[in-house]
Design a protein around this motif. Structure first.
Motif, PDB file in Angstrom:
ATOM      1  N   PHE A  52       0.806  -1.229   0.000  1.00  0.00           N
ATOM      2  CA  PHE A  52       0.000   0.000   0.000  1.00  0.00           C
ATOM      3  C   PHE A  52       0.843   1.286   0.000  1.00  0.00           C
ATOM      4  O   PHE A  52       0.511   2.228  -0.673  1.00  0.00           O
ATOM      5  CB  PHE A  52      -0.975   0.042   1.195  1.00  0.00           C
ATOM      6  N   LYS A  53       1.902   1.303   0.780  1.00  0.00           N
ATOM      7  CA  LYS A  53       2.616   2.572   0.962  1.00  0.00           C
ATOM      8  C   LYS A  53       4.129   2.392   0.964  1.00  0.00           C
ATOM      9  O   LYS A  53       4.859   3.175   1.579  1.00  0.00           O
ATOM     10  CB  LYS A  53       2.163   3.229   2.260  1.00  0.00           C
ATOM     11  N   PHE A  90      13.598   3.199  -3.731  1.00  0.00           N
ATOM     12  CA  PHE A  90      14.928   3.789  -3.608  1.00  0.00           C
ATOM     13  C   PHE A  90      15.364   4.259  -4.984  1.00  0.00           C
ATOM     14  O   PHE A  90      15.255   3.522  -5.954  1.00  0.00           O
ATOM     15  CB  PHE A  90      15.929   2.767  -3.056  1.00  0.00           C
ATOM     16  N   ALA A 101       6.150  -7.577 -11.183  1.00  0.00           N
ATOM     17  CA  ALA A 101       6.651  -6.391 -11.870  1.00  0.00           C
ATOM     18  C   ALA A 101       6.113  -5.128 -11.203  1.00  0.00           C
ATOM     19  O   ALA A 101       6.629  -4.039 -11.431  1.00  0.00           O
ATOM     20  CB  ALA A 101       6.243  -6.422 -13.335  1.00  0.00           C
ATOM     21  N   PHE A 102       5.079  -5.296 -10.372  1.00  0.00           N
ATOM     22  CA  PHE A 102       4.359  -4.100  -9.916  1.00  0.00           C
ATOM     23  C   PHE A 102       4.417  -3.856  -8.413  1.00  0.00           C
ATOM     24  O   PHE A 102       3.722  -2.978  -7.915  1.00  0.00           O
ATOM     25  CB  PHE A 102       2.891  -4.161 -10.386  1.00  0.00           C
ATOM     26  N   GLN A 153      13.808  -5.939 -14.646  1.00  0.00           N
ATOM     27  CA  GLN A 153      13.260  -6.070 -13.304  1.00  0.00           C
ATOM     28  C   GLN A 153      13.582  -7.446 -12.739  1.00  0.00           C
ATOM     29  O   GLN A 153      13.586  -8.428 -13.477  1.00  0.00           O
ATOM     30  CB  GLN A 153      11.745  -5.873 -13.338  1.00  0.00           C
ATOM     31  N   SER A 176      14.483   1.179  -7.142  1.00  0.00           N
ATOM     32  CA  SER A 176      13.163   0.562  -7.063  1.00  0.00           C
ATOM     33  C   SER A 176      12.089   1.633  -6.953  1.00  0.00           C
ATOM     34  O   SER A 176      12.335   2.729  -6.450  1.00  0.00           O
ATOM     35  CB  SER A 176      13.077  -0.402  -5.879  1.00  0.00           C
ATOM     36  N   GLY A 177      10.907   1.305  -7.454  1.00  0.00           N
ATOM     37  CA  GLY A 177       9.786   2.232  -7.398  1.00  0.00           C
ATOM     38  C   GLY A 177       8.954   2.001  -6.152  1.00  0.00           C
ATOM     39  O   GLY A 177       9.329   1.231  -5.258  1.00  0.00           O
ATOM     40  N   SER A 178       7.831   2.656  -6.107  1.00  0.00           N
ATOM     41  CA  SER A 178       6.966   2.540  -4.942  1.00  0.00           C
ATOM     42  C   SER A 178       6.135   1.261  -5.032  1.00  0.00           C
ATOM     43  O   SER A 178       6.142   0.564  -6.042  1.00  0.00           O
ATOM     44  CB  SER A 178       6.043   3.755  -4.868  1.00  0.00           C
ATOM     45  N   ILE A 235       2.231   0.311  -4.209  1.00  0.00           N
ATOM     46  CA  ILE A 235       0.879   0.582  -3.693  1.00  0.00           C
ATOM     47  C   ILE A 235       0.041  -0.690  -3.668  1.00  0.00           C
ATOM     48  O   ILE A 235      -1.104  -0.664  -3.243  1.00  0.00           O
ATOM     49  CB  ILE A 235       0.143   1.683  -4.500  1.00  0.00           C
ATOM     50  N   THR A 236       0.590  -1.806  -4.126  1.00  0.00           N
ATOM     51  CA  THR A 236      -0.187  -3.052  -4.115  1.00  0.00           C
ATOM     52  C   THR A 236      -0.285  -3.580  -2.681  1.00  0.00           C
ATOM     53  O   THR A 236       0.487  -3.192  -1.816  1.00  0.00           O
ATOM     54  CB  THR A 236       0.474  -4.135  -4.990  1.00  0.00           C
ATOM     55  N   PRO A 237      -1.230  -4.505  -2.448  1.00  0.00           N
ATOM     56  CA  PRO A 237      -1.309  -5.089  -1.106  1.00  0.00           C
ATOM     57  C   PRO A 237      -0.182  -6.084  -0.819  1.00  0.00           C
ATOM     58  O   PRO A 237      -0.114  -6.614   0.274  1.00  0.00           O
ATOM     59  CB  PRO A 237      -2.660  -5.825  -1.123  1.00  0.00           C
ATOM     60  N   PHE A 238       0.685  -6.359  -1.802  1.00  0.00           N
ATOM     61  CA  PHE A 238       1.722  -7.374  -1.629  1.00  0.00           C
ATOM     62  C   PHE A 238       2.974  -6.779  -1.009  1.00  0.00           C
ATOM     63  O   PHE A 238       3.730  -6.076  -1.681  1.00  0.00           O
ATOM     64  CB  PHE A 238       2.085  -8.007  -2.983  1.00  0.00           C
ATOM     65  N   TYR A 284      -2.851   6.632  -6.144  1.00  0.00           N
ATOM     66  CA  TYR A 284      -3.271   5.497  -5.318  1.00  0.00           C
ATOM     67  C   TYR A 284      -4.542   4.870  -5.911  1.00  0.00           C
ATOM     68  O   TYR A 284      -5.231   5.472  -6.722  1.00  0.00           O
ATOM     69  CB  TYR A 284      -3.510   6.002  -3.895  1.00  0.00           C
ATOM     70  N   TRP A 285      -4.857   3.669  -5.470  1.00  0.00           N
ATOM     71  CA  TRP A 285      -6.034   2.940  -5.932  1.00  0.00           C
ATOM     72  C   TRP A 285      -7.306   3.765  -5.766  1.00  0.00           C
ATOM     73  O   TRP A 285      -7.536   4.354  -4.719  1.00  0.00           O
ATOM     74  CB  TRP A 285      -6.204   1.652  -5.115  1.00  0.00           C
ATOM     75  N   GLN A 318      -1.141  -5.060 -15.452  1.00  0.00           N
ATOM     76  CA  GLN A 318      -0.589  -3.767 -15.848  1.00  0.00           C
ATOM     77  C   GLN A 318      -0.924  -3.485 -17.308  1.00  0.00           C
ATOM     78  O   GLN A 318      -0.955  -4.400 -18.123  1.00  0.00           O
ATOM     79  CB  GLN A 318       0.932  -3.780 -15.669  1.00  0.00           C
ATOM     80  N   SER A 342       5.099   4.902  -8.810  1.00  0.00           N
ATOM     81  CA  SER A 342       5.980   6.009  -9.167  1.00  0.00           C
ATOM     82  C   SER A 342       6.789   5.657 -10.419  1.00  0.00           C
ATOM     83  O   SER A 342       6.761   4.530 -10.899  1.00  0.00           O
ATOM     84  CB  SER A 342       6.925   6.304  -8.005  1.00  0.00           C
ATOM     85  N   ILE A 351      10.678   6.207 -11.562  1.00  0.00           N
ATOM     86  CA  ILE A 351      12.045   6.740 -11.416  1.00  0.00           C
ATOM     87  C   ILE A 351      12.865   6.489 -12.681  1.00  0.00           C
ATOM     88  O   ILE A 351      14.011   6.897 -12.758  1.00  0.00           O
ATOM     89  CB  ILE A 351      12.787   6.150 -10.191  1.00  0.00           C
TER      90      ILE A 351
END
Lengths: 302, 302
Positions: free
Chosen positions: A144-145, A149, A181-182, A236, A255-257, A259-262, B150-151, B236, B257, B259
């Protein structure tokens, strides 16, 4: 040679005042040595590691082992004795545990993993010598959050702030959750380890206290990232839990953010050659603490 | 029926005080109507759209057209006459242009695209009626520092803040740059459009002024996102520039995000059925401005 003369002769000058061109790296990524083992990496893996700066080992850990280590990470993150430990790094915004450093000295299970032939012998093969742990940690990326880096070379920091002479170190990142990938997995630029990108900016005192949460110094210029990406592209690191990414100290990665639940968790072990022991930092006034950069050069044995 | 009674009867109640279970959506995603065209969408596309809440059209635009629209986006983002226009939304941190709303009334080229049979007729097929533009915009996601979204379900906002009665609207997102798995493209949960997720929290006055940059109200609970993800998974939207994602108003989607050095831009057109014209907002004290939610229900014709 004086310190100033030695700095000028340094092929990996960084934290400089003005932008400077990336330089070709002369040192190999796969070293050879008389006593190095011939297993478990096969010739294809070593060739890939040399050319791309990384290779992936599927199923380094079995599903049962993944579960064991996952439980260990949960245990560590809930350990009240560790809550005030300086080796525990919290997420800037939420205060949740993000990383635990020097974890091979905290967790007997991870100490054992470091000595496991599947891990130790591969590190000795790649570095062509006996090895020791330069840095170890476990990383927690929440769902989620999860924040990512930005692009960086680990060696740039290890050279500048820890005094690691050459990129004769290799990192082993073992996924304890499936990498899609996400969900913010590692991105690498294959072959970028052959180029050293000097970074602009003087290292502030105690820089590590901020840089472990969000790096501001030791960040490559966008122009240099774009050029490297144009030449090498981006791959990736995806795959099931238990797979491991072995990558060269100077590989450009980020690495990106998430937001998934994983959520994602991994064990991160950095092996350095005993012939590449740390000296004085090349671009910082004081060395970082030993839980981030060990100066205890004792070869690991089974 | 009083306003209070009408709110209680609303199958899509949201912006509520206490958490409430997601509800099954009764309305279809693909509507049928006597005058609807039978092209360009084939049966497979309509079936996918009904089941998954989206479908992808490869090469909706030719490479030459992509270039034309890309140039148009560059022109618009540099247009000094637009700099102070309220329809131009800037990135919170950097001030760079992030979106331009009501762009089909600003750019003759995009006005033409809205009437193009490849676009207009597909929208009319899906919605089973004449259609008009509820919202149009172009989005700019920069490389290196692109922030995600966000979702969310668009319909949740359109219903609450704009007074859109039913999810009888479809969005068409046309990629003007290649979408990779790693440069912040759209993630969708296939089939999630069949579930309406009520969101907790009262809509503040002028909420849109913040929500277009970073949404804080109208955000589904993590528990609901996790459940939807467990049932539907995540896909995706990747593919070359020129491809288009058509998706239902209530599809759960978001983005991470970016990058990488690869910027992304897209054209975003929301078609609403003329039989689904906006009424008073269902959960806000005042309707949003017309450049975000048009009340000009005139069927688009070629």
């Amino acid at each position: 040679m004086t310190r100033a003369a030695s700095a000028l002769a340094d092929p990996y000058r960084t934290r400089i005042l003005c932008p400077s061109s990336p330089v070709h790296r002369r040192d190999p990524a796969v070293w050879t040595g008389p006593g190095a083992p011939v297993r478990p990496a096969d010739a294809a893996a070593l060739t890939a590691h040399s050319a791309d700066g990384y290779h992936v080992v599927d199923e380094l850990l079995s599903p049962a082992e993944v579960q064991t280590y996952w439980n260990e990470l949960v245990r560590l993150s809930n350990d009240e004795n560790l809550a005030a430990d300086e080796r525990v790094i919290a997420e800037k915004k939420t205060g949740e545990v993000r990383s635990i450093f020097e974890v091979h000295r905290i967790s007997p299970l991870i100490a054992e993993l470091v000595r496991d032939p599947r891990v130790l012998d591969r590190a000795r093969q790649i570095l062509g010598s006996d090895v020791y742990i330069h840095q170890s940690r476990v990383n927690y990326m929440p769902g989620f959050k999860g924040t990512g880096f930005y692009w960086h070379s680990d060696f740039e920091t290890w050279h500048a702030e820890d005094g690691m002479p050459l990129p004769r170190a290799v990192s082993c990142s073992i996924a304890l959750a499936d990498n899609y990938a996400f969900n913010g997995g590692l991105m690498v630029m294959p072959g970028s380890h052959r180029t050293f990108v000097p970074c602009v900016g003087e290292t502030p005192a105690d820089n590590y206290k901020n840089s472990l949460q969000e790096q501001e110094i030791g960040v490559p210029a966008e122009r240099d990232i774009a050029r490297l990406c144009g030449v090498h592209g981006i791959k990736q690191f995806t795959g099931p839990a238990g797979s491991a990414l072995w990558f060269d100290a100077n590989l450009m990665h980020g690495s990106g953010s998430n937001i998934t639940p994983f959520p994602r968790s991994n064990i991160f072990l950095v092996f350095n050659s005993v012939e590449n022991a740390l000296v004085e930092p090349f671009a910082a006034t004081a060395a970082r603490p030993s839980f981030i950069a060990s100066r205890d050069v004792v070869p690991i044995t089974r």
